[in-house]
Design an enzyme around this catalytic site. Structure first.
Site, PDB file in Angstrom:
ATOM      1  N   SER A   1       0.794  -1.225   0.000  1.00 23.16           N
ATOM      2  CA  SER A   1       0.000   0.000   0.000  1.00 23.16           C
ATOM      3  C   SER A   1       0.828   1.277   0.000  1.00 23.16           C
ATOM      4  O   SER A   1       0.375   2.304  -0.493  1.00 23.16           O
ATOM      5  CB  SER A   1      -0.949   0.000   1.195  1.00 23.16           C
ATOM      6  N   HIS A  40      -5.302  -4.114  -2.015  1.00 21.59           N
ATOM      7  CA  HIS A  40      -5.106  -3.073  -3.036  1.00 21.59           C
ATOM      8  C   HIS A  40      -5.025  -3.667  -4.440  1.00 21.59           C
ATOM      9  O   HIS A  40      -4.818  -2.932  -5.404  1.00 21.59           O
ATOM     10  CB  HIS A  40      -3.814  -2.281  -2.770  1.00 21.59           C
ATOM     11  N   LYS A  57     -12.254  -1.000  -0.488  1.00 19.87           N
ATOM     12  CA  LYS A  57     -11.460  -0.255  -1.474  1.00 19.87           C
ATOM     13  C   LYS A  57     -12.174  -0.331  -2.829  1.00 19.87           C
ATOM     14  O   LYS A  57     -13.238   0.256  -2.954  1.00 19.87           O
ATOM     15  CB  LYS A  57     -10.028  -0.796  -1.493  1.00 19.87           C
TER      16      LYS A  57
HETATM   17  C1  LIG Z   1      -6.467  -1.529   3.518  1.00 22.14           C
HETATM   18  C2  LIG Z   1      -5.862  -2.815   3.881  1.00 22.14           C
HETATM   19  C3  LIG Z   1      -6.374  -3.580   4.941  1.00 22.14           C
HETATM   20  C4  LIG Z   1      -7.473  -3.089   5.830  1.00 22.14           C
HETATM   21  O1  LIG Z   1      -8.708  -3.235   5.214  1.00 22.14           O
HETATM   22  P1  LIG Z   1     -10.022  -2.906   6.061  1.00 22.14           P
HETATM   23  O2  LIG Z   1     -11.081  -3.695   5.379  1.00 22.14           O
HETATM   24  O3  LIG Z   1     -10.231  -1.424   5.959  1.00 22.14           O
HETATM   25  O4  LIG Z   1      -9.769  -3.345   7.453  1.00 22.14           O
HETATM   26  C5  LIG Z   1      -5.799  -4.814   5.180  1.00 22.14           C
HETATM   27  N1  LIG Z   1      -4.766  -5.273   4.451  1.00 22.14           N
HETATM   28  C6  LIG Z   1      -4.243  -4.555   3.446  1.00 22.14           C
HETATM   29  C7  LIG Z   1      -3.106  -5.109   2.660  1.00 22.14           C
HETATM   30  C8  LIG Z   1      -4.769  -3.306   3.131  1.00 22.14           C
HETATM   31  O5  LIG Z   1      -4.245  -2.587   2.141  1.00 22.14           O
END
Ligand SMILES: *Cc1c(COP(=O)(O)O)cnc(C)c1O
Length: 404
Positions: free
Chosen positions: A199, A227, A258
């Protein structure tokens, strides 16, 4: 690093830490958005801004069908069961969503959580056992790091080790850790876990090479592709599709917060026996409520749209390539990769925050990240591209960057 305040009472030490964040220019101000997330957003106090800091990669967060599906879910089922699933059950849309996640990911089974954070916290403490070894990339998401920490507390005798970011051979590499693990386990299971798309760097894990290493050492491969879903691969299935590895990753975790709708929610996708054990034994599944049914409905619609309109994935890819070229020609250092995350490296945290504030005044919403989200000295502006953007939005971003 904040100076140590541990010996002080809570009020004093907390005020000291907050004052230090303010004086160091590292204090984060939460913005308020008046209206939905889209290519442009209405940022309170700043007005209409082009948005380059959301994970709304496919532009589905405010898609009329996604919104309508959520509303219908709320009308048909109310807010929720006011209970956990093993007591009061789930709703039909949860089952539909879990089947559609499994189909989309190419796995046998799937299960949803209120967040991917929760999904990761279910996976490692539940599926790992004493005598196992979990091997993790040093730049894995905080939720993976904390989930493994928790797992080693709950399952005493579970070993963990960390390899240098994306280093697959040589000192401190995944291969080196796998060789060490073979000696450590005495027959336990070896697990390898990596983000698909990282990320903060916007780079990807070489899943083909990691798969080959896992095969050589008989390790289970877990990929958190939060992502990558909706972004990577021809039809947006994720980093495994990018590497032509459909069906070759043992277990996925991912987010619905996302590209896949953008509200919230997480999932695990993998073999039925792993999902079964998570349902039977996972503490987040046994002691915490289901994903809200309205969110299940809108996430399911988001996946349906993604499958129906793969051209969104192509537009995202074209936009990302265009943004990288333009940002670079404006004289900035942007990390190269096939993802929709374009980090502009500016090194100093206070500088990154000041730049992002100036950009907002220029009508462009980009966030600066510094310590402790990234290591000290590696501060950056993280530009995130969406299929919702038109070239004009990207041009607006680049024009604002040039004014800095
Ligand atoms: C954004 C992200 C998360 C967290 O996701 P949520 O559903 O908001 O808890 C977990 N792992 C990775 C790799 C992320 O990029």
């Amino acid at each position: 690093m904040p100076t140590t305040t541990a010996a002080l009472p809570f009020d004093l030490r907390t005020d000291a830490v907050l004052a230090q964040l303010h004086s160091g220019g590292q204090y984060k101000h939460l913005r308020t958005i008046d209206g939905p997330m889209d290519a442009t957003v209405n940022v309170r106090g700043y007005g209409e801004c082009a948005c380059f800091c959301s994970n709304n990669y496919l532009g589905l967060a405010n898609h009329p069908e996604v919104v309508e599906a959520g509303l219908r879910g709320l009308r048909d089922f109310g807010a929720g069961t006011a209970s956990v699933r093993f007591i009061c059950g789930s709703f039909g849309p949860h089952e539909v969503l879990e089947q559609s996640i499994a189909r989309y990911m190419g796995t046998e089974s799937g299960y949803t959580f209120v967040s991917c954070w929760n999904a990761n916290e279910a996976v490692f403490p539940t599926l790992c056992e004493p005598g196992d070894v979990v091997i993790s990339d040093e730049l894995n998401h905080a939720s993976i790091i904390d989930a493994i920490r928790l797992a080693t507390v709950i399952k005493k005798g579970l070993n963990k080790s960390v390899y240098k970011h994306n280093a697959l051979t040589g000192p401190n590499s995944l291969e080196a850790r796998l060789e060490e693990a073979a000696a450590l386990t005495g027959g336990g299971q070896v697990w390898v876990v990596t983000d698909g798309v990282f990320s903060m760097e916007g780079d990807i894990a070489d899943l083909a090479a990691i798969r080959a290493l896992c095969d050589r050492f008989n390790a289970i491969l877990v990929v958190d592709d939060s992502h990558g879903h909706g972004v990577m691969g021809r039809t947006g299935r994720g980093t495994h599709e990018h590497f032509d590895l459909l069906g070759k990753v043992d277990l996925f975790t991912g987010t619905l917060g996302k590209a896949l709708g953008g509200a919230a929610g997480g999932f695990v996708a993998g073999p039925k026996r792993a999902i079964d054990l998570l349902v039977q034994r996972g503490r987040p599944t046994l002691f915490s409520n289901a994903l809200p049914v309205s969110v299940a409905c809108s996430a399911n619609k988001a996946i349906e749209i993604l499958v129906r309109e793969p051209q969104r994935v192509q537009k995202l890819r074209d936009n990302s390539a265009y943004a990288r070229t333009q940002i670079r020609s404006a004289g900035f250092e942007v990390l190269e990769s096939p993802t929709a995350i374009c980090p502009i490296i500016v090194h100093d945290t206070a500088r990154a925050i000041a730049m992002s504030k100036r950009l907002l005044e220029l009508g462009v919403f980009v966030i600066g990240f510094g310590y402790p989200v990234v290591p000290e000295g590696h501060a950056r502006l993280r530009v995130q591209i969406s299929a919702a953007h038109e070239k004009s939005h990207i041009d607006q971003l680049v024009a604002a960057l040039k004014k800095l």
